[in-house]
Motif scaffolding. Structure first.
Motif, mmCIF file in Angstrom:
data_model
loop_
_atom_site.group_PDB
_atom_site.id
_atom_site.type_symbol
_atom_site.label_atom_id
_atom_site.label_comp_id
_atom_site.label_asym_id
_atom_site.label_seq_id
_atom_site.Cartn_x
_atom_site.Cartn_y
_atom_site.Cartn_z
ATOM 1 N N VAL A 113 0.853 -0.730 0.026
ATOM 2 C CA VAL A 113 -0.120 0.017 0.124
ATOM 3 C C VAL A 113 0.602 0.961 -0.389
ATOM 4 C CG1 VAL A 113 -1.917 1.128 1.128
ATOM 5 C CG2 VAL A 113 -1.700 -1.284 1.148
ATOM 6 N N ASP A 114 0.670 1.830 -1.177
ATOM 7 C CA ASP A 114 1.457 3.065 -0.996
ATOM 8 C C ASP A 114 0.694 4.200 -0.045
ATOM 9 O OD1 ASP A 114 3.707 2.490 -2.590
ATOM 10 O OD2 ASP A 114 2.929 2.504 -3.970
ATOM 11 N N LEU A 115 1.252 5.475 0.863
ATOM 12 C CA LEU A 115 0.791 6.367 1.092
ATOM 13 C C LEU A 115 1.835 7.565 0.950
ATOM 14 C CD1 LEU A 115 -1.241 7.343 3.554
ATOM 15 C CD2 LEU A 115 0.080 7.289 5.319
ATOM 16 N N THR A 116 0.862 8.897 0.190
ATOM 17 C CA THR A 116 1.227 9.701 -0.513
ATOM 18 C C THR A 116 1.060 10.429 0.541
ATOM 19 O OG1 THR A 116 1.604 9.048 -2.554
ATOM 20 C CG2 THR A 116 1.761 11.386 -1.934
ATOM 21 N N ALA A 148 5.177 30.921 -0.778
ATOM 22 C CA ALA A 148 5.537 29.472 -0.050
ATOM 23 C C ALA A 148 6.737 29.312 -1.534
ATOM 24 C CB ALA A 148 4.569 28.922 0.057
ATOM 25 N N ILE A 149 7.246 28.210 -0.856
ATOM 26 C CA ILE A 149 8.257 28.059 -2.094
ATOM 27 C C ILE A 149 8.529 26.624 -1.277
ATOM 28 C CG2 ILE A 149 10.461 28.122 -2.839
ATOM 29 C CD1 ILE A 149 9.385 31.228 -0.867
ATOM 30 N N VAL A 150 8.220 25.354 -2.401
ATOM 31 C CA VAL A 150 8.734 23.802 -2.676
ATOM 32 C C VAL A 150 10.045 24.058 -2.642
ATOM 33 C CG1 VAL A 150 8.566 21.793 -3.835
ATOM 34 C CG2 VAL A 150 6.717 23.301 -4.346
ATOM 35 N N GLY A 151 9.982 23.061 -1.344
ATOM 36 C CA GLY A 151 11.728 22.563 -1.118
ATOM 37 C C GLY A 151 12.140 21.287 -1.848
ATOM 38 N N GLY A 152 13.483 21.036 -1.601
ATOM 39 C CA GLY A 152 13.876 19.782 -2.305
ATOM 40 C C GLY A 152 13.055 18.503 -2.279
ATOM 41 N N THR A 153 12.633 17.869 -1.428
ATOM 42 C CA THR A 153 11.042 17.105 -1.302
ATOM 43 C C THR A 153 10.089 17.112 -2.226
ATOM 44 O OG1 THR A 153 9.945 17.989 0.054
ATOM 45 C CG2 THR A 153 11.816 16.735 1.384
ATOM 46 N N GLY A 154 9.790 18.821 -2.948
ATOM 47 C CA GLY A 154 8.765 18.521 -3.766
ATOM 48 C C GLY A 154 7.470 18.755 -3.484
ATOM 49 N N ALA A 155 7.740 18.656 -1.587
ATOM 50 C CA ALA A 155 6.440 19.461 -0.770
ATOM 51 C C ALA A 155 5.773 17.576 -1.089
ATOM 52 C CB ALA A 155 6.074 20.158 -0.767
ATOM 53 N N ILE A 156 5.899 17.137 -1.022
ATOM 54 C CA ILE A 156 5.695 15.290 -1.178
ATOM 55 C C ILE A 156 6.374 14.265 -1.318
ATOM 56 C CG2 ILE A 156 5.560 15.348 -4.047
ATOM 57 C CD1 ILE A 156 3.291 14.189 -4.385
ATOM 58 N N ALA A 157 5.618 12.992 -0.715
ATOM 59 C CA ALA A 157 6.105 12.147 0.042
ATOM 60 C C ALA A 157 5.551 11.266 -0.052
ATOM 61 C CB ALA A 157 6.617 12.268 1.375
ATOM 62 N N THR A 158 6.222 10.172 -0.522
ATOM 63 C CA THR A 158 5.391 8.971 -0.570
ATOM 64 C C THR A 158 5.772 7.813 -0.036
ATOM 65 O OG1 THR A 158 4.162 9.095 -2.719
ATOM 66 C CG2 THR A 158 4.469 6.754 -2.394
ATOM 67 N N ALA A 159 4.657 6.954 0.845
ATOM 68 C CA ALA A 159 6.274 5.811 1.396
ATOM 69 C C ALA A 159 5.554 4.335 1.300
ATOM 70 C CB ALA A 159 6.139 5.605 2.963
ATOM 71 N N ARG A 160 5.837 3.546 1.406
ATOM 72 C CA ARG A 160 4.878 1.676 1.751
ATOM 73 C C ARG A 160 5.526 1.137 2.211
ATOM 74 N NH1 ARG A 160 6.565 -0.534 -4.713
ATOM 75 N NH2 ARG A 160 4.474 1.083 -5.284
ATOM 76 N N GLY A 161 3.780 0.211 2.942
ATOM 77 C CA GLY A 161 3.489 -0.212 3.499
ATOM 78 C C GLY A 161 3.669 -1.650 3.327
ATOM 79 N N GLN A 162 4.504 -3.005 3.292
ATOM 80 C CA GLN A 162 4.022 -3.993 3.021
ATOM 81 C C GLN A 162 3.005 -4.750 3.996
ATOM 82 O OE1 GLN A 162 6.999 -6.039 1.755
ATOM 83 N NE2 GLN A 162 6.353 -6.998 -0.328
ATOM 84 N N LEU A 163 2.076 -6.175 3.810
ATOM 85 C CA LEU A 163 1.902 -6.935 3.907
ATOM 86 C C LEU A 163 2.287 -8.251 3.656
ATOM 87 C CD1 LEU A 163 -1.952 -4.601 3.957
ATOM 88 C CD2 LEU A 163 -1.161 -5.385 6.608
ATOM 89 N N VAL A 164 1.880 -9.229 4.626
ATOM 90 C CA VAL A 164 2.504 -10.414 4.363
ATOM 91 C C VAL A 164 1.172 -11.636 4.992
ATOM 92 C CG1 VAL A 164 3.943 -10.968 5.450
ATOM 93 C CG2 VAL A 164 3.916 -12.264 3.918
ATOM 94 N N VAL A 165 1.017 -12.215 3.788
ATOM 95 C CA VAL A 165 -0.419 -13.268 4.730
ATOM 96 C C VAL A 165 -0.659 -14.609 4.963
ATOM 97 C CG1 VAL A 165 -2.589 -14.407 3.972
ATOM 98 C CG2 VAL A 165 -2.168 -11.959 3.367
ATOM 99 N N GLY A 166 0.436 -14.507 6.617
ATOM 100 C CA GLY A 166 -0.033 -15.953 6.973
ATOM 101 C C GLY A 166 -0.791 -16.609 7.007
ATOM 102 N N VAL A 167 -1.169 -18.081 6.174
ATOM 103 C CA VAL A 167 -1.945 -18.480 6.703
ATOM 104 C C VAL A 167 -1.246 -20.024 7.553
ATOM 105 C CG1 VAL A 167 -4.858 -19.781 5.637
ATOM 106 C CG2 VAL A 167 -4.056 -17.392 5.421
ATOM 107 N N ALA A 168 -2.560 -20.047 8.488
ATOM 108 C CA ALA A 168 -1.196 -21.816 8.786
ATOM 109 C C ALA A 168 -2.163 -22.982 8.037
ATOM 110 C CB ALA A 168 -0.890 -22.047 10.219
ATOM 111 N N SER A 169 -2.275 -23.869 7.910
ATOM 112 C CA SER A 169 -3.475 -24.846 7.304
ATOM 113 C C SER A 169 -3.039 -26.278 8.288
ATOM 114 C CB SER A 169 -3.728 -24.888 6.477
ATOM 115 O OG SER A 169 -2.574 -25.287 5.718
#
Lengths: 330, 162
Positions: free
Chosen positions: A178-181, A205-226
């Motif tokens: 999942v990307d969060l921006t 207001a001046i946009v800085g080096g980050t472009g005033a925008i940032a995205t980070a990813r969160g990851q999920l892994v499914v663990g289903v025991a059978s």
């Protein structure tokens, strides 16, 4: 016979986040430079001797107002892929106002990332209202669309939760990102982009080096025991053969195998005594270790009327256990 | 011709000094005029990709930007003056730029002692001393033994917004 059970290995993740939250909240002032709106005033002073004695004069004062820098960073606070099962899961992010002025940030969660084995449904974005680093349902504020943070002071750090639902179709070891921006409410763009008069106190207001925008990813892994149970029987008749006749002893073996990933809670193996047979008292065993028939301190209980039951408790994959018991054909 | 030159200078000085009330009042009584200005250094990228630095009126100023503080002095009087010292306290929100003239006389203790930066030290909270850095500079100054009538000059220092 196969039963599906679910896991929850997210607990260690949450504990880790809680331990970190103490210093994450601490912020240092001025890390990102002079606060927007500050007036820089410069005056020179000259002293000299004109023959009649020392004299002093001042120059005029020139002033420059520091404008607002728009910068933001966003990082995943999860130490790795968050273990989950079909159902609700939480991804944790940390947003920092890297600018030098107060700014709100719009938040956008995108669950449809290329390469995902499955896509989650984003239920909500929440703010860590009580600052403990862990999502608390009913305590931490859910944002309403369009999702945006409150106005954050320069340098302040905010923990953001993305609440998702993992579809029932997700299977063991599948992953999803999942990307969060986060983007500055005043605006984003190439570094140096100027939003005239939209900064603090009517400054730019001046946009800085980050472009005033940032995205980070969160990851999920499914663990289903059978859990897979395999039952087999061996017959031993009174004459040394393997015929099913009255008096034949039938030894049943039930092998429980837990595969996949994670933990199965309260795994219990039960079986009824077949019609036309009678339980042979004292023959219940787990992994060749005898269990008493009575409901007592050990894991097993057995009787002709109720059948056998062996409680294995919480077991973690990979795991194998073997339960045996004897019946006598009537 | 000489008179004409002097007249022009003093006119220019008083015209520039007018917006600052006290400066104007002082200028009336002082043969020396002192006019400050500030410019921002902006890197302009031409369409062909080459970059050049221009001094422009400050606008859209943010931390890390470079400013040039300037002071124009002019002697509109009849007699030379001596021990001419122009002192400029640095605004708290800026630090002296690393490429400032190494020979510039500076103070790192609020104007009590002076020297070139390389010769100065500061003591930390633990009492240990270390060489002074550009960010430690609190004042800059220029010292001229004398200024002749009609002489003028421009004094500048570069600063970076903290």
């Amino acid at each position: 016979m196969t039963r599906n059970a679910h896991i929850n290995i997210a607990l260690s993740t949450i504990c880790g986040a809680a331990a970190l939250s103490g210093f994450m909240i601490a912020t240092s002032a001025q890390a990102n430079g002079v606060t927007a709106g500050t007036l820089i005033e410069n005056t020179a002073v000259a002293s000299y001797d004109d023959g009649a004695g020392p004299r002093t004069i001042n120059s005029n004062t020139v002033s420059v107002r520091v404008d607002e820098l728009l910068d933001v960073t966003l990082t995943s606070r999860d130490p790795g892929p968050v273990g989950t099962r079909p159902g609700d899961a939480v991804l944790t992010f940390e947003l920092t106002n890297q600018g030098n002025g107060p700014e709100a940030f719009r938040l956008l969660a995108n669950p449809a990332v290329a390469g995902n084995d499955f896509d989650v449904v984003v239920r909500s974005i929440a703010i860590d209202s009580n600052g403990n680093g862990v999502y608390d349902a009913g305590v931490d504020a859910l944002l309403t669309a369009p999702e945006a943070t409150a106005v954050l002071a320069p340098d302040s750090v905010l923990t953001v939760f993305v609440l998702v639902t993992v579809p029932d179709t997700a299977t063991d070891t599948q992953t999803s990102i999942v990307d969060l921006t986060a983007e500055a409410a005043t605006g984003t763009g190439a570094p140096g982009t100027v939003f005239a008069a939209l900064g603090v106190d009517g400054g730019d207001a001046i946009v800085g080096g980050t472009g005033a925008i940032a995205t980070a990813r969160g990851q999920l892994v499914v663990g289903v025991a059978s859990v897979e149970l395999t039952k087999s029987v061996v017959l031993r008749d009174p004459f040394g053969g393997t015929s099913a006749v009255p008096g034949t002893i039938a030894t049943f073996t039930i092998v429980a195998r837990v595969s996949g990933a994670g933990t199965v809670n309260d795994l219990s193996i039960t079986d009824a005594i077949p019609d036309g047979t009678t339980y042979a008292p004292g023959t219940l065993a787990l992994d060749s270790v005898a269990l008493s028939d009575a409901a007592d301190g050990d894991a097993g209980v057995a009787s002709d009327a109720a059948g056998i039951a062996v409680s294995l408790g919480d077991v973690t994959a990979a795991f194998t256990a073997s339960v045996t018991f004897n019946v006598v054909i009537d | 011709m000489k008179l004409f030159t002097k007249l022009t200078i003093s006119l220019a000085a008083s015209a520039l000094a007018l917006p600052g009330m006290s400066a104007a009042a002082q200028a009336a009584a002082s043969p020396i005029s002192l006019v400050g200005d500030v410019k921002a250094e902006k890197v302009i990228t031409a369409p062909d990709g080459t970059e050049r630095t221009e001094l422009v009126a400050p606008s859209a100023i943010i931390p890390g930007d470079r400013l040039i503080f300037g002071t124009d002095y002019a002697h509109g009087g009849e007699e030379a003056v001596s021990n001419f010292v122009v002192t400029n306290p640095l605004p708290a929100a800026v630090r002296l730029a690393p490429d400032a003239d190494p020979a510039l006389e500076v103070s790192v203790d609020g104007g009590k002692s002076w020297g070139v930066l390389a010769a100065l030290t500061v003591s930390g909270s633990d009492g240990a001393t270390r060489p002074a850095a550009h960010a430690d500079v609190t004042h800059v100054r220029w010292v001229l033994e004398s200024v002749a009538p009609g002489a003028k000059g421009r004094l500048t220092y570069p600063a970076i917004i903290r």
